[in-house]
Design an enzyme around this catalytic site. Structure first.
Site, short mmCIF file in Angstrom:
data_model
loop_
_atom_site.label_atom_id
_atom_site.label_comp_id
_atom_site.label_asym_id
_atom_site.label_seq_id
_atom_site.Cartn_x
_atom_site.Cartn_y
_atom_site.Cartn_z
N VAL A 61 0.81 -1.21 0.00
CA VAL A 61 0.00 0.00 0.00
C VAL A 61 0.85 1.27 0.00
O VAL A 61 0.33 2.36 -0.25
CB VAL A 61 -0.96 -0.01 1.21
CG1 VAL A 61 -0.23 0.31 2.50
CG2 VAL A 61 -2.14 0.94 1.00
N TYR A 62 2.14 1.17 0.26
CA TYR A 62 3.01 2.35 0.25
C TYR A 62 3.15 2.86 -1.18
O TYR A 62 3.79 2.22 -2.03
CB TYR A 62 4.39 2.03 0.82
CG TYR A 62 4.44 1.70 2.30
CD1 TYR A 62 3.31 1.83 3.12
CD2 TYR A 62 5.61 1.26 2.89
CE1 TYR A 62 3.36 1.52 4.46
CE2 TYR A 62 5.67 0.95 4.24
CZ TYR A 62 4.54 1.08 5.02
OH TYR A 62 4.59 0.77 6.36
N SER A 63 2.54 3.99 -1.43
CA SER A 63 2.56 4.62 -2.76
C SER A 63 2.09 3.65 -3.84
O SER A 63 2.61 3.62 -4.96
CB SER A 63 3.96 5.15 -3.10
OG SER A 63 4.30 6.19 -2.21
#
Length: 345
Positions: A61-63
């Protein structure tokens, strides 16, 4: 750099690990954290590895996957030198199959992470959140299958409550499945809730803490002071609402002591806050972040030295808050304390 066992497992991890949330930063949250590209990431990995830090943490989900892609590019040609940690479970889209930890979702998430990271195995794979819609037995069985397939080596969780983690461990034990050995948790001098239930659970069940946001979501950087506004340029202007809330008086009480200790020791406020965490029971590794090389080098200097017992006691006192029921009697009444002695560091 000290290396510690990750919970009750054979995996040794560095006392500091690197959080790649700043890699490939996109959107209001991750863009405010940083936007490190692959070339910059390779340079940061060089610095980290030279210091003995070899564990790097990210999440799908990071970036929207960009963090995993940049980290994958940065480790190319030296996969055997690093420990890769990633997470999945939070929504990656609006579709019904793009969130949660169902069997189908986990298999897809692991395959996608392997592709983005450019590797054929993940050292530590963690569930980013508890999925109430999926049976726990399905989750632990799927992860066990992925371990047996060689796609992941160790498993863990993040943002679980005590009962969610304990139910997962008990289910794994009952069916002979792979146990979680890591719990990626929020823990800091201005957020010690981890100590009330998750810490004793980790000690009893062999689950090591991998600490995120050791600086209280950016509040213990040394830039925030009592009676002063948040400085211009602080990422708190953009990200404060995303993170755990912090009582202002608690923050200022802690910062006052950190300032005193900084004057006494010559260490920075962030270094002191991180070093305090490294003495806490069950902590296997503390995740540090950095938007540039200078920040990384400063955070790496949080290890290799120790506060005195008296200095630790001052930080303990400034950061302590009364725990809620049913935890508070163990601290306040002698009878409860005899049955539940404090954990040793």
């Amino acid at each position: 750099m000290e290396y510690r066992q990750l919970g009750n497992s054979g995996l040794k991890v560095p006392e500091l690990s690197f959080g790649a949330g700043t890699f490939g930063g996109q959107g209001p949250l991750f863009g405010a954290w940083g936007n490190t590209d692959a070339e910059q990431a390779r340079r940061m990995l060089d610095i980290a590895l030279d210091a003995g830090l070899n564990m790097f943490d990210t999440a799908d989900v990071y970036s929207d996957g960009a963090s995993e892609e940049v980290l994958g590019a940065a480790i190319k040609g030296r996969r055997d030198q690093v420990i890769l940690s990633t997470k999945a479970g939070l929504p990656m889209g609006d579709g019904p199959g793009q969130a949660g930890t169902s069997r189908a979702r986990l298999i897809t998430a692991v395959d996608d992470a392997l592709r983005r990271l450019g590797t054929d195995y993940i050292d530590l794979f963690q569930l980013h959140a508890f999925d109430a819609a999926t049976p726990v037995a399905e989750v632990v069985a799927t992860l066990d299958d992925l371990v047996r397939a060689g796609k992941i080596r160790y498993t863990g969780v993040s943002n679980f409550s005590g009962w969610q983690l304990m139910k997962s461990l008990a289910t794994a034990d009952a069916h002979g499945r792979t146990r979680y050995v890591a719990n990626q948790v929020y823990y800091s001098l201005v957020g010690r809730d981890y100590e009330w239930e998750l810490m004793p659970l980790g000690a009893a069940e062999g689950v090591g803490a991998v600490v995120w946001s050791p600086l209280g979501w950016g509040r213990l950087t040394g830039k925030i002071r009592r009676g002063q506004p948040i400085p211009d340029g602080s990422r708190l202007h953009d990200t404060a609402s995303f993170g755990p809330p912090v009582d202002e008086e608690l923050l200022y009480d802690v910062v006052d002591v950190l300032d005193e200790l900084a004057a006494e020791t010559g260490r920075t406020v962030p270094q002191l806050a991180i070093n305090w965490l490294l003495r806490r029971p069950t902590v296997s590794s503390v995740i540090i972040g950095a938007r540039n090389e200078q920040q990384l080098r400063q955070n790496l200097d949080a290890v290799g030295w120790s506060l005195t017992d008296e200095q630790v006691a001052r930080l303990d006192k400034a950061s302590a808050r009364t725990a809620p029921y049913p935890y508070f009697p163990y601290r306040r009444q002698e009878g409860f304390a005899r049955l539940n002695p404090p954990l040793a560091g």
